[in-house]
Write a protein that holds these residues in place. Structure first.
Motif, PDB file in Angstrom:
ATOM      1  N   THR A 196     -33.719   7.841  -7.987  1.00  0.00           N
ATOM      2  CA  THR A 196     -33.967   6.408  -7.902  1.00  0.00           C
ATOM      3  C   THR A 196     -34.770   5.931  -9.109  1.00  0.00           C
ATOM      4  O   THR A 196     -35.513   6.712  -9.712  1.00  0.00           O
ATOM      5  CB  THR A 196     -34.739   6.065  -6.611  1.00  0.00           C
ATOM      6  OG1 THR A 196     -35.021   4.659  -6.596  1.00  0.00           O
ATOM      7  CG2 THR A 196     -36.063   6.821  -6.517  1.00  0.00           C
ATOM      8  N   ARG A 201     -38.860   0.881  -3.613  1.00  0.00           N
ATOM      9  CA  ARG A 201     -37.685   0.124  -3.164  1.00  0.00           C
ATOM     10  C   ARG A 201     -36.809   1.001  -2.248  1.00  0.00           C
ATOM     11  O   ARG A 201     -36.254   0.528  -1.259  1.00  0.00           O
ATOM     12  CB  ARG A 201     -36.890  -0.315  -4.407  1.00  0.00           C
ATOM     13  CG  ARG A 201     -36.098  -1.570  -4.234  1.00  0.00           C
ATOM     14  CD  ARG A 201     -35.509  -2.006  -5.565  1.00  0.00           C
ATOM     15  NE  ARG A 201     -34.742  -0.926  -6.186  1.00  0.00           N
ATOM     16  CZ  ARG A 201     -34.157  -1.003  -7.377  1.00  0.00           C
ATOM     17  NH1 ARG A 201     -34.264  -2.105  -8.097  1.00  0.00           N
ATOM     18  NH2 ARG A 201     -33.476   0.012  -7.865  1.00  0.00           N
ATOM     19  N   THR A 202     -36.727   2.299  -2.575  1.00  0.00           N
ATOM     20  CA  THR A 202     -36.009   3.235  -1.702  1.00  0.00           C
ATOM     21  C   THR A 202     -36.692   3.308  -0.339  1.00  0.00           C
ATOM     22  O   THR A 202     -36.031   3.370   0.700  1.00  0.00           O
ATOM     23  CB  THR A 202     -35.963   4.641  -2.336  1.00  0.00           C
ATOM     24  OG1 THR A 202     -35.446   4.528  -3.660  1.00  0.00           O
ATOM     25  CG2 THR A 202     -35.088   5.586  -1.540  1.00  0.00           C
ATOM     26  N   GLU A 204     -38.343   0.953   1.122  1.00  0.00           N
ATOM     27  CA  GLU A 204     -38.001  -0.255   1.895  1.00  0.00           C
ATOM     28  C   GLU A 204     -36.657  -0.086   2.593  1.00  0.00           C
ATOM     29  O   GLU A 204     -36.453  -0.582   3.697  1.00  0.00           O
ATOM     30  CB  GLU A 204     -37.937  -1.487   0.975  1.00  0.00           C
ATOM     31  CG  GLU A 204     -39.299  -2.057   0.626  1.00  0.00           C
ATOM     32  CD  GLU A 204     -39.217  -3.044  -0.537  1.00  0.00           C
ATOM     33  OE1 GLU A 204     -38.151  -3.683  -0.696  1.00  0.00           O
ATOM     34  OE2 GLU A 204     -40.207  -3.144  -1.284  1.00  0.00           O
ATOM     35  N   PHE A 205     -35.750   0.608   1.935  1.00  0.00           N
ATOM     36  CA  PHE A 205     -34.424   0.826   2.517  1.00  0.00           C
ATOM     37  C   PHE A 205     -34.472   1.882   3.636  1.00  0.00           C
ATOM     38  O   PHE A 205     -34.067   1.627   4.770  1.00  0.00           O
ATOM     39  CB  PHE A 205     -33.443   1.249   1.420  1.00  0.00           C
ATOM     40  CG  PHE A 205     -32.083   1.660   1.897  1.00  0.00           C
ATOM     41  CD1 PHE A 205     -31.190   0.728   2.411  1.00  0.00           C
ATOM     42  CD2 PHE A 205     -31.676   2.991   1.828  1.00  0.00           C
ATOM     43  CE1 PHE A 205     -29.928   1.108   2.863  1.00  0.00           C
ATOM     44  CE2 PHE A 205     -30.418   3.374   2.271  1.00  0.00           C
ATOM     45  CZ  PHE A 205     -29.546   2.432   2.788  1.00  0.00           C
ATOM     46  N   VAL A 209     -35.518  -0.497   6.558  1.00  0.00           N
ATOM     47  CA  VAL A 209     -34.259  -0.921   7.190  1.00  0.00           C
ATOM     48  C   VAL A 209     -33.742   0.142   8.165  1.00  0.00           C
ATOM     49  O   VAL A 209     -33.384  -0.165   9.297  1.00  0.00           O
ATOM     50  CB  VAL A 209     -33.182  -1.249   6.120  1.00  0.00           C
ATOM     51  CG1 VAL A 209     -31.892  -1.710   6.799  1.00  0.00           C
ATOM     52  CG2 VAL A 209     -33.695  -2.309   5.151  1.00  0.00           C
ATOM     53  N   LEU A 281     -28.534  -3.684   8.902  1.00  0.00           N
ATOM     54  CA  LEU A 281     -28.203  -3.698   7.470  1.00  0.00           C
ATOM     55  C   LEU A 281     -27.763  -5.100   7.037  1.00  0.00           C
ATOM     56  O   LEU A 281     -28.186  -5.594   5.984  1.00  0.00           O
ATOM     57  CB  LEU A 281     -27.099  -2.680   7.176  1.00  0.00           C
ATOM     58  CG  LEU A 281     -27.540  -1.208   7.250  1.00  0.00           C
ATOM     59  CD1 LEU A 281     -26.346  -0.284   7.460  1.00  0.00           C
ATOM     60  CD2 LEU A 281     -28.301  -0.814   5.977  1.00  0.00           C
ATOM     61  N   LEU A 286     -27.733  -6.616   3.210  1.00  0.00           N
ATOM     62  CA  LEU A 286     -27.005  -5.557   2.504  1.00  0.00           C
ATOM     63  C   LEU A 286     -25.524  -5.576   2.861  1.00  0.00           C
ATOM     64  O   LEU A 286     -25.135  -6.000   3.950  1.00  0.00           O
ATOM     65  CB  LEU A 286     -27.608  -4.193   2.876  1.00  0.00           C
ATOM     66  CG  LEU A 286     -29.070  -4.019   2.481  1.00  0.00           C
ATOM     67  CD1 LEU A 286     -29.641  -2.742   3.070  1.00  0.00           C
ATOM     68  CD2 LEU A 286     -29.225  -4.022   0.961  1.00  0.00           C
ATOM     69  N   THR A 302     -22.836   1.867   3.418  1.00  0.00           N
ATOM     70  CA  THR A 302     -23.637   0.897   2.687  1.00  0.00           C
ATOM     71  C   THR A 302     -24.091   1.562   1.396  1.00  0.00           C
ATOM     72  O   THR A 302     -23.591   2.629   1.048  1.00  0.00           O
ATOM     73  CB  THR A 302     -24.824   0.402   3.553  1.00  0.00           C
ATOM     74  OG1 THR A 302     -25.501  -0.665   2.882  1.00  0.00           O
ATOM     75  CG2 THR A 302     -25.820   1.519   3.848  1.00  0.00           C
ATOM     76  N   ASP A 304     -27.694   2.484  -1.109  1.00  0.00           N
ATOM     77  CA  ASP A 304     -29.142   2.416  -1.270  1.00  0.00           C
ATOM     78  C   ASP A 304     -29.438   1.453  -2.430  1.00  0.00           C
ATOM     79  O   ASP A 304     -28.508   0.982  -3.102  1.00  0.00           O
ATOM     80  CB  ASP A 304     -29.740   3.826  -1.448  1.00  0.00           C
ATOM     81  CG  ASP A 304     -29.589   4.372  -2.857  1.00  0.00           C
ATOM     82  OD1 ASP A 304     -29.064   3.673  -3.747  1.00  0.00           O
ATOM     83  OD2 ASP A 304     -29.988   5.536  -3.074  1.00  0.00           O
ATOM     84  N   PRO A 305     -30.702   1.114  -2.670  1.00  0.00           N
ATOM     85  CA  PRO A 305     -30.996   0.093  -3.696  1.00  0.00           C
ATOM     86  C   PRO A 305     -30.559   0.481  -5.112  1.00  0.00           C
ATOM     87  O   PRO A 305     -30.444  -0.384  -5.977  1.00  0.00           O
ATOM     88  CB  PRO A 305     -32.522  -0.049  -3.612  1.00  0.00           C
ATOM     89  CG  PRO A 305     -32.867   0.384  -2.226  1.00  0.00           C
ATOM     90  CD  PRO A 305     -31.903   1.487  -1.907  1.00  0.00           C
TER      91      PRO A 305
END
Ligand SMILES: [Fe+2]
Ligand SMILES: [Fe+2]
Length: 386
Positions: A196, A201-202, A204-205, A209, A281, A286, A302, A304-305
């Motif tokens: 990443t 930010r990862t 947060e996912f 999420v 999601l 997303l 989906t 990832d960021p």
């Protein structure tokens, strides 16, 4: 939250291979996994999709391959998988694997003390970085679940601080021609590591999420000063773990191709739970696919960021839905909607020899090099990884 709305752990990882036969030779004959399903890529029926796992295809033990014979070699980078780690119970098993693989002509790095487990590293014939990691002492031996802090690993375990020459000499004293039950890799995956440009930010996912637990914030032991975070079940069970190496955003992105991950899949309990995750999601803004019928499980996809494809797959109905445990994997299976094209598909894919080799993939001095005229290409370079 009820069980249905939890991520249960890793379900499978899907990698790209250049040659199906070579992949079968390596994963079943060298590593001792079972080819649990021979089918085609449902989204690209002219190419194989091979599934390796334990004897029955339990979620978390499953490693799958798309065969892309004409694809260029992929590369690791931001937005891609870095490596896949399989589990063994203890360090003796790790040393036995090092001896077996080294005797077969593979280059093996380690065993490295990663503080939370001990690992060896090598590559598959397409260049995928594989790790074998011990279960213990575990991700949580020095802190509580869910309450982690950024840690600096002991200097003597880091690149530059450890005794590489000594580590290189460590191995099992006897040749290991058979994979005994203790060292068998049928315990499944330990963790999967991706890359990443921004580990927060990862987080947060995966945590925000998907509701996974952040179980470790440490550094890349092979690249001091860069962050390496792990998420998993609240008890940080091996098999539930996904970790990300952080690299500066200016660094190269991954490139899809042979030797690279295509996506990884996390396990959800059932279709109801999957729909809850789908809503979650979408609520997070997303993109997510419709529910796809993969026969052996249902899937949504989906990203990832960083753009890495992440799948959420149901645990059931499983790989024994269309053939018995005794013979699963031994013939080409097609989903009902592709059966009418069986003749064209069979004409398009090369037949695979799945029969066991007479010497279990190992023949003392001759190693892998003499069966049916097939050789096992061993990649030359091993990059750092943790
Ligand atoms: Fe998948
Ligand atoms: Fe790892």
């Amino acid at each position: 939250m009820s069980t249905t709305s939890h991520i249960l752990g890793l379900h499978h990882v899907t990698l790209v291979a250049g040659n199906a036969q070579r992949t079968v030779d390596f994963y079943s004959r060298v590593l001792g996994l079972r080819l649990i399903k021979t089918t085609v890529n449902f989204d690209d029926p002219g190419s194989y999709h091979l599934y390796f796992a334990d004897d029955v295809g339990r979620a978390g033990t499953v490693i799958t391959f798309f065969e892309w014979p004409r694809a260029p070699r992929g590369r690791t980078g931001i937005g891609g998988t870095h490596h896949v780690a399989l589990r063994v119970a203890d360090r003796d098993s790790l040393l036995r694997w090092k001896r077996r693989l080294t005797d077969l002509g593979l280059r093996v790095r380690g065993p490295y003390d990663r503080q939370y487990f001990t690992s060896i590293y090598f590559r598959d014939p397409d260049g995928v970085i594989l790790e074998i990691a011990t279960d213990g002492p575990g991700m949580l031996f020095n802190e509580q679940a869910g309450i982690t802090m950024q840690r600096t690993p002991p200097a003597e375990l880091m690149r530059g601080g450890r005794d590489e020459a000594l580590i290189a000499t460590l191995t099992w004293p006897e040749p290991v021609s058979q994979i005994d039950p203790v060292m068998a890799l049928t315990r499944g995956m330990h963790h999967l590591t991706a890359m990443t440009a921004n580990v927060e930010r990862t987080d947060e996912f995966l945590r925000g999420v998907l509701g996974m637990t952040l179980v470790k914030q440490t550094e890349n032991f092979d690249d001091p000063g860069t962050r390496h975070w792990s998420w998993g079940s609240p008890d940080a069970r091996p098999g539930s773990l996904v970790s990300y190496l952080e690299r500066p955003p200016t660094e190269r992105r991954s490139q899809m191709g042979t030797g690279q991950g295509h996506h990884y899949a996390l396990a959800v309990a059932d279709e109801a739970g999957q729909l809850l995750f789908r809503d979650r999601l979408l609520d997070a803004g997303l993109h997510v696919s419709p529910v796809m019928d993969r026969v052996y499980f249902k899937s949504i996809y989906t990203k990832d960021p960083d753009g890495h494809i992440v799948e959420l797959a149901t645990n059931g109905p499983g790989f024994l839905i269309d053939e018995p445990a005794s013979t699963t994997g031994s013939t080409l299976r097609l989903p009902p909607w592709l059966e009418e094209h069986r003749e064209q598909i069979e004409a398009h894919v090369e037949e695979i020899d799945r029969a066991p080799w007479p010497y279990d993939g190992f023949d003392g001095d001759r190693g892998m090099l003499s069966h049916s005229g097939r050789s096992l290409p061993i990649p030359e370079t091993i990059e750092g990884s943790s």
